[in-house]
Motif scaffolding. Structure first.
Motif, PDB file in Angstrom:
ATOM      1  N   THR A  39      51.707 -23.786  34.777  1.00 32.14           N
ATOM      2  CA  THR A  39      52.717 -23.347  33.804  1.00 32.14           C
ATOM      3  C   THR A  39      53.923 -24.280  33.834  1.00 32.14           C
ATOM      4  N   ARG A  40      54.337 -24.729  32.659  1.00 30.77           N
ATOM      5  CA  ARG A  40      55.533 -25.565  32.522  1.00 30.77           C
ATOM      6  C   ARG A  40      56.659 -24.837  31.803  1.00 30.77           C
ATOM      7  N   LYS A  41      56.283 -23.854  31.000  1.00 29.16           N
ATOM      8  CA  LYS A  41      57.277 -23.047  30.301  1.00 29.16           C
ATOM      9  C   LYS A  41      56.681 -21.667  30.081  1.00 29.16           C
ATOM     10  N   LEU A  42      57.508 -20.649  30.283  1.00 32.17           N
ATOM     11  CA  LEU A  42      57.085 -19.267  30.087  1.00 32.17           C
ATOM     12  C   LEU A  42      57.880 -18.691  28.925  1.00 32.17           C
ATOM     13  N   VAL A  43      57.188 -18.071  27.977  1.00 34.00           N
ATOM     14  CA  VAL A  43      57.853 -17.517  26.802  1.00 34.00           C
ATOM     15  C   VAL A  43      57.540 -16.030  26.680  1.00 34.00           C
ATOM     16  N   VAL A  44      58.422 -15.330  25.979  1.00 28.44           N
ATOM     17  CA  VAL A  44      58.247 -13.912  25.710  1.00 28.44           C
ATOM     18  C   VAL A  44      59.043 -13.594  24.460  1.00 28.44           C
ATOM     19  N   ASN A  45      58.696 -12.513  23.786  1.00 27.45           N
ATOM     20  CA  ASN A  45      59.555 -12.061  22.689  1.00 27.45           C
ATOM     21  C   ASN A  45      59.690 -10.549  22.755  1.00 27.45           C
ATOM     22  N   THR A  46      60.784 -10.073  22.240  1.00 32.20           N
ATOM     23  CA  THR A  46      61.044  -8.646  22.157  1.00 32.20           C
ATOM     24  C   THR A  46      61.707  -8.381  20.814  1.00 32.20           C
ATOM     25  N   CYS A  47      61.741  -7.135  20.400  1.00 29.16           N
ATOM     26  CA  CYS A  47      62.290  -6.853  19.077  1.00 29.16           C
ATOM     27  C   CYS A  47      63.163  -5.606  19.121  1.00 29.16           C
ATOM     28  N   SER A  48      63.829  -5.355  18.018  1.00 34.25           N
ATOM     29  CA  SER A  48      64.783  -4.253  17.941  1.00 34.25           C
ATOM     30  C   SER A  48      64.097  -2.892  17.935  1.00 34.25           C
ATOM     31  N   PHE A  49      62.754  -2.839  17.833  1.00 33.52           N
ATOM     32  CA  PHE A  49      62.039  -1.577  17.986  1.00 33.52           C
ATOM     33  C   PHE A  49      61.912  -1.187  19.461  1.00 33.52           C
ATOM     34  N   ASP A  50      61.981  -2.181  20.342  1.00 28.04           N
ATOM     35  CA  ASP A  50      61.708  -1.960  21.761  1.00 28.04           C
ATOM     36  C   ASP A  50      62.823  -1.167  22.436  1.00 28.04           C
ATOM     37  N   HIS A  51      62.565  -0.770  23.673  1.00 30.34           N
ATOM     38  CA  HIS A  51      63.562  -0.057  24.472  1.00 30.34           C
ATOM     39  C   HIS A  51      64.850  -0.878  24.497  1.00 30.34           C
ATOM     40  N   PRO A  52      66.023  -0.252  24.341  1.00 31.33           N
ATOM     41  CA  PRO A  52      67.279  -1.015  24.294  1.00 31.33           C
ATOM     42  C   PRO A  52      67.555  -1.825  25.559  1.00 31.33           C
ATOM     43  N   LYS A  53      66.908  -1.478  26.661  1.00 34.53           N
ATOM     44  CA  LYS A  53      67.115  -2.243  27.891  1.00 34.53           C
ATOM     45  C   LYS A  53      66.171  -3.434  28.019  1.00 34.53           C
ATOM     46  N   ALA A  54      65.243  -3.584  27.067  1.00 33.55           N
ATOM     47  CA  ALA A  54      64.244  -4.644  27.189  1.00 33.55           C
ATOM     48  C   ALA A  54      64.880  -6.036  27.160  1.00 33.55           C
ATOM     49  N   LEU A  55      65.693  -6.308  26.145  1.00 29.67           N
ATOM     50  CA  LEU A  55      66.302  -7.636  26.031  1.00 29.67           C
ATOM     51  C   LEU A  55      67.210  -7.947  27.215  1.00 29.67           C
ATOM     52  N   PRO A  56      68.126  -7.045  27.612  1.00 26.93           N
ATOM     53  CA  PRO A  56      68.937  -7.344  28.791  1.00 26.93           C
ATOM     54  C   PRO A  56      68.110  -7.543  30.057  1.00 26.93           C
ATOM     55  N   LEU A  57      66.997  -6.823  30.186  1.00 28.04           N
ATOM     56  CA  LEU A  57      66.152  -6.987  31.371  1.00 28.04           C
ATOM     57  C   LEU A  57      65.530  -8.373  31.404  1.00 28.04           C
ATOM     58  N   TYR A  58      65.000  -8.828  30.263  1.00 23.73           N
ATOM     59  CA  TYR A  58      64.425 -10.179  30.218  1.00 23.73           C
ATOM     60  C   TYR A  58      65.480 -11.219  30.580  1.00 23.73           C
ATOM     61  N   GLN A  59      66.684 -11.050  30.067  1.00 25.27           N
ATOM     62  CA  GLN A  59      67.744 -12.014  30.362  1.00 25.27           C
ATOM     63  C   GLN A  59      68.136 -11.971  31.839  1.00 25.27           C
ATOM     64  N   SER A  60      68.163 -10.782  32.421  1.00 22.22           N
ATOM     65  CA  SER A  60      68.521 -10.675  33.836  1.00 22.22           C
ATOM     66  C   SER A  60      67.486 -11.328  34.731  1.00 22.22           C
ATOM     67  N   MET A  61      66.254 -11.461  34.230  1.00 23.36           N
ATOM     68  CA  MET A  61      65.189 -12.079  35.008  1.00 23.36           C
ATOM     69  C   MET A  61      65.128 -13.594  34.825  1.00 23.36           C
ATOM     70  N   GLY A  62      65.995 -14.126  33.961  1.00 24.68           N
ATOM     71  CA  GLY A  62      66.049 -15.571  33.797  1.00 24.68           C
ATOM     72  C   GLY A  62      65.575 -16.105  32.466  1.00 24.68           C
ATOM     73  N   PHE A  63      65.105 -15.237  31.572  1.00 21.48           N
ATOM     74  CA  PHE A  63      64.726 -15.688  30.232  1.00 21.48           C
ATOM     75  C   PHE A  63      65.990 -15.950  29.412  1.00 21.48           C
ATOM     76  N   VAL A  64      65.942 -16.987  28.596  1.00 21.42           N
ATOM     77  CA  VAL A  64      67.069 -17.357  27.744  1.00 21.42           C
ATOM     78  C   VAL A  64      66.650 -17.223  26.270  1.00 21.42           C
ATOM     79  N   PRO A  65      67.381 -16.467  25.458  1.00 21.73           N
ATOM     80  CA  PRO A  65      67.058 -16.382  24.030  1.00 21.73           C
ATOM     81  C   PRO A  65      67.213 -17.746  23.350  1.00 21.73           C
ATOM     82  N   VAL A  66      66.238 -18.081  22.518  1.00 24.90           N
ATOM     83  CA  VAL A  66      66.300 -19.344  21.794  1.00 24.90           C
ATOM     84  C   VAL A  66      66.255 -19.170  20.281  1.00 24.90           C
TER      85      VAL A  66
END
Length: 205
Positions: A150-177
């Motif tokens: 693995t050289r890059k790990l990607v994920v996506n989330t949306c406004s339908f998801d749990h409101p804590k989903a996006l902050p959780l991904y960011q807290s784990m090191g994912f950066v929105p692009v």
């Protein structure tokens, strides 16, 4: 790299929506290096994370439907069985199932078929939300995804998801692009989901 001028904040949803339609904001995130922080502490209790290698079609659909119904996951409900089986039976697709006291509690799906490894699906069965399992499951899935080439790990989330989903991904090191605003047919109106799904999202008929 993400554009330095890119807003990490998700934009607001459009106020008006046509009958039978839904507005959704999809946020795409990436991680370009493995985590260097300490692993999230394993929750107490009888937990096991086991790869279904491969899962049966019916078991996969149980996981996808049960985890995803509150958040309007609908794409794979529409997917023909043979097409779904080709995906989940591919050795480059890993389905890791979390068990609590012997009962399925959630899963993470890692897709290595493209240049960037994709954390394609991640979530908990509703009965297990709020038990502090999500951060550990996500952290463990991230570390599994970084194994191999693995050289890059990607994920996506949306406004339908749990409101804590996006902050959780960011807290784990994912950066929105990238944020993308879309309008889609409501999958609860003549679609694959019951009207009881996604109770936090109003139906406009």
């Amino acid at each position: 790299m993400a554009d330095e001028t890119f807003s990490l904040m998700r934009p607001a949803l459009p106020k008006a929506v046509k009958p039978g339609q839904l507005s959704v904001i999809v946020t795409y995130l990436e991680m370009t290096a493995p985590p260097t922080r300490e692993p999230v502490a394993r929750p107490k209790g009888d937990l096991a994370l086991v790869r279904a290698n491969p899962p049966s079609w019916s078991f996969y659909r149980y996981l996808y439907d049960t985890v995803g119904e509150p958040w309007l996951w609908h794409e794979r409900r529409r997917l023909p069985r043979k097409e779904l089986e080709r995906s989940i039976e591919d050795p480059r697709v890993e389905v890791w199932v979390l068990y609590v006291n012997g009962t399925p509690a959630g899963y993470a799906e890692i897709d290595r078929r493209d240049a960037a490894t994709d954390l394609a699906y991640f979530g908990l069965i509703p009965d297990f939300i709020g038990l502090k399992l999500g951060p550990w499951l996500l952290d463990t899935a991230i570390r599994l995804a970084w194994q191999g080439r693995t050289r890059k790990l990607v994920v996506n989330t949306c406004s339908f998801d749990h409101p804590k989903a996006l902050p959780l991904y960011q807290s784990m090191g994912f950066v929105p692009v990238r944020h993308v605003v879309r309008e889609i047919p409501d999958p609860r109106i003549g679609g694959p989901l019951p009207k009881s799904a996604g109770s936090h999202i109003p139906i406009v008929e």
